[in-house]
Design an enzyme around this catalytic site. Structure first.
Site, PDB file in Angstrom:
ATOM      1  N   GLY A 190      97.005  15.634  82.003  1.00 30.11           N
ATOM      2  CA  GLY A 190      97.910  16.366  81.488  1.00 30.11           C
ATOM      3  C   GLY A 190      97.387  18.043  81.813  1.00 30.11           C
ATOM      4  N   ASP A 220      95.374  26.183  65.444  1.00 29.23           N
ATOM      5  CA  ASP A 220      96.389  25.658  66.238  1.00 29.23           C
ATOM      6  C   ASP A 220      96.668  24.150  65.892  1.00 29.23           C
ATOM      7  OD1 ASP A 220      98.209  25.958  68.109  1.00 29.23           O
ATOM      8  OD2 ASP A 220      97.033  25.533  69.973  1.00 29.23           O
TER       9      ASP A 220
END
Length: 625
Positions: free
Chosen positions: A37, A152
């Site tokens: 990805g 995050d």
């Protein structure tokens, strides 16, 4: 910190994307099998270790690599992340923070992200959410224990494996905050899962991750973010000034989510309290993960990601794998709680597909030779020829190898002997055999010498005129203008002196020639080995140098004598437990330094714990560097 990101959901062919024309085939010796990805930070690839363990390699975008502050923070976070060895994190096993494009490698997790699973199959059942949050809480305990705030934590950074969740990408957001790219069109992080203090630009603490954990729980249980979706400004405003929408959150999860989403960081629960809340919300007194803790459709996605992609062609093999770092101590919350999981071994490919898993490097037969290069050379200089992974071309078994020249002489050219001497040589050979059988080797030697004199032989390499054959190291050069080869020293190797558990504090140095090697104050003064407060080990003595050995390379006197990848200093952020450094002093001592540990984050002093082995007078003293 971790490097793995997941692509869109679907079949194995969609999970393991083929390498495109702009994708590399290798990264510092890791051969790439497929692309997993891409995101705002870079691209993620699949590779394998020699033992068949899949790894995910994240290659940071070149734009970030051009920012010095990003590199500094990235190196700092990688070093901290290498100490994170929790059950519910993907451990960082290798990294390069100084290359043209920084990268890091983590254990590959065969499972979809929470974001992909929810988008594809809907919200998770309450029991699965409780197990998910308990596992994530344990991961945060280990991450925070290493001095890292995730910053995050969001559904795309939580992977769903067969034996529980894995939290990834911890610390990367901190490094990304340092670059101006985050303010010029490059988005790092998701506003929907930020904490109020984060959105307001205030101080970030471990409690910031607790707020994000509550948001992840609400998303997993409902399929939508707790503060809704829309523009970044609108979502951030609601996070700071409004209450979350928890109408779809099941009652058993309501207290957990509500307490995590408190605006005041001090009002949020601790890790131990979160696990206790998960236990009380569960029907059982202790959380146990069944084999089918995830819905069947999500488990099928795990199976798709476990299948190894078939290679199109085999890239050239890199060198041997680095030695695995020792795991950190197991998780132990401050408040005693029962374990949230009884994990089983993850389903991973047993062996890499043909053409991937790096093969062991060619081992040269004659000592002393440096050990083979590892997956990644930490210095940009090309690896020495003798450490190359390829085997040398073998000569035909029917072609005799040329005889080596004696010391001080070039290799004689290959040529056919004159025909006129062929018969004479045969007669001489028969004569030698007969004489050896009757009178012994000494008579044959005299016969040969007389025959050579009669024939006027003037070959480049003659036997000495003594009564017995001398070794090549003692022979003199034939012809005019030749010089005698140096005699080989018969001096035995010095005995090693071991000094264990030295705590070398920044600003101090070691002198290898001391009877007891111990730290002495001073870092700039021509010292043999000092820990500079700038964050690096320094070899300042005149003619001294250091060589950072590769992971898996054997540290020995022979290796240190043969290595030539010299450096005058080595930054501590390049080191990890078990790494070894050869130190050569100007006075002729050799030392092998083995890193055994680092000072704790809360330690009032910064130091390295080292084992030092010294071979005194192992090399000649040097007058220049």
């Amino acid at each position: 910190m971790s490097g793995q990101q997941q692509p869109d959901r679907g079949s194995a062919s969609q999970v393991f994307q083929p390498l495109a024309g702009d994708d590399p085939t290798t990264i510092a010796g890791y051969r790439l099998a497929a692309k997993l990805g891409a995101g705002g930070m870079g691209k993620v690839y699949l590779s394998y270790t020699p033992g068949g363990r899949p790894v995910a390699i994240k290659v940071i975008r070149p734009e970030f690599g051009e920012d010095p502050e990003f590199r500094r923070r990235f190196a700092q976070e990688v070093r901290s992340a290498q100490r994170v060895q929790g059950l519910f994190t993907a451990p960082v096993i290798d990294a390069d923070t100084d290359g043209t494009q920084p990268w890091l490698a983590t254990a590959y997790v065969p499972g979809p992200s929470l974001a992909d699973a929810v988008v594809a199959h809907g919200a998770l059942p309450v029991e699965a959410v409780l197990l998910l949050i308990a596992g994530m809480a344990e991961a945060l305990h280990v991450i925070h224990g290493a001095g890292i705030v995730h910053r995050d934590l969001k559904p795309s950074n939580v992977l769903l494996a067969a034996d529980g969740p894995r939290v990834i990408d911890f610390g990367i957001a901190y490094a990304a905050d340092a670059t101006s790219l985050t303010g010029s069109g490059v988005t790092i992080g998701t506003p929907s899962f930020m904490a109020p203090e984060q959105a307001a630009g205030s101080r970030v603490t471990p409690a910031t991750d607790i707020f994000a954990l509550g948001q992840v729980a609400a998303y997993a249980a409902t399929g939508t973010p707790a503060f809704g979706e829309g523009t970044s400004h609108g979502v951030l405003y609601r996070i700071v000034h409004e209450e979350p929408d928890l109408t779809g959150v099941p009652e058993r999860l309501r207290e957990l989510v509500t307490r995590c989403l408190a605006k005041d960081p001090d009002a949020r629960p601790s890790i131990a309290e979160i696990i206790a809340l998960c236990q009380s919300a569960n029907a059982e007194t202790v959380l146990r993960r069944p084999e089918d803790w995830l819905p069947g459709a999500v488990s099928a996605d795990i199976t798709a990601r476990t299948a190894a992609p078939a290679p199109v062609q085999a890239p050239p093999p890199p060198t041997v794998a680095p030695t695995a770092a020792a795991p950190a101590p197991a998780y132990s919350p401050t408040t005693p709680v029962a374990p949230a999981y009884a994990p089983t071994a993850p389903a991973t490919p047993a062996t890499p597909p043909p053409g991937y898993g790096p093969a062991p490097a060619y081992q040269p037969p004659q000592p002393p030779q440096p050990q083979p290069q590892p997956y990644r050379a930490p210095v940009p200089a090309p690896a020495p020829a003798h450490a190359h992974a390829y085997a040398p071309t073998q000569a035909s078994p029917h072609t005799p190898a040329p005889a080596p020249a004696y010391p001080g002489h070039p290799m004689p050219p290959t040529q056919q002997p004159p025909k006129s001497r062929g018969k004479r040589g045969a007669v001489i050979a028969v004569a030698v055999a007969l004489v050896f059988g009757i009178a012994g080797g000494g008579t044959a030697y005299v016969l040969l010498k007389n025959e050579e004199k009669g024939a006027g032989s003037n070959q480049a390499h003659q036997q000495p005129q003594g009564g017995s054959s001398a070794s090549p190291g003692k022979q003199k050069s034939g012809g005019t203008g030749g010089e005698a080869a140096p005699k080989q020293s018969a001096k035995p190797d010095p005995a090693p002196a071991d000094h264990k558990g030295i705590n070398l504090t920044a600003g101090y140095h070691l002198t290898l020639g001391d009877d007891t090697v111990r730290p002495q104050p001073g870092e700039d003064g021509g010292y043999e080995l000092s820990y500079d407060t700038g964050g690096y080990l320094d070899a300042e003595t005149t003619g001294g140098n250091m060589v950072l050995l590769d992971p898996g390379q054997e540290g020995s006197l022979a290796t240190c004598r043969a290595e030539t990848r010299f450096a005058s200093n080595i930054y501590v952020n390049k080191l990890s437990k078990g790494r070894q450094i050869c130190v050569t002093t100007g006075s002729g001592h050799l030392g092998l330094v083995t890193v055994q540990g680092f000072s704790a984050e809360d330690s009032p002093s910064k130091y390295l714990t080292l084992d030092v082995t010294v071979w005194r007078n192992a090399v000649g003293a040097r007058s220049g560097s």
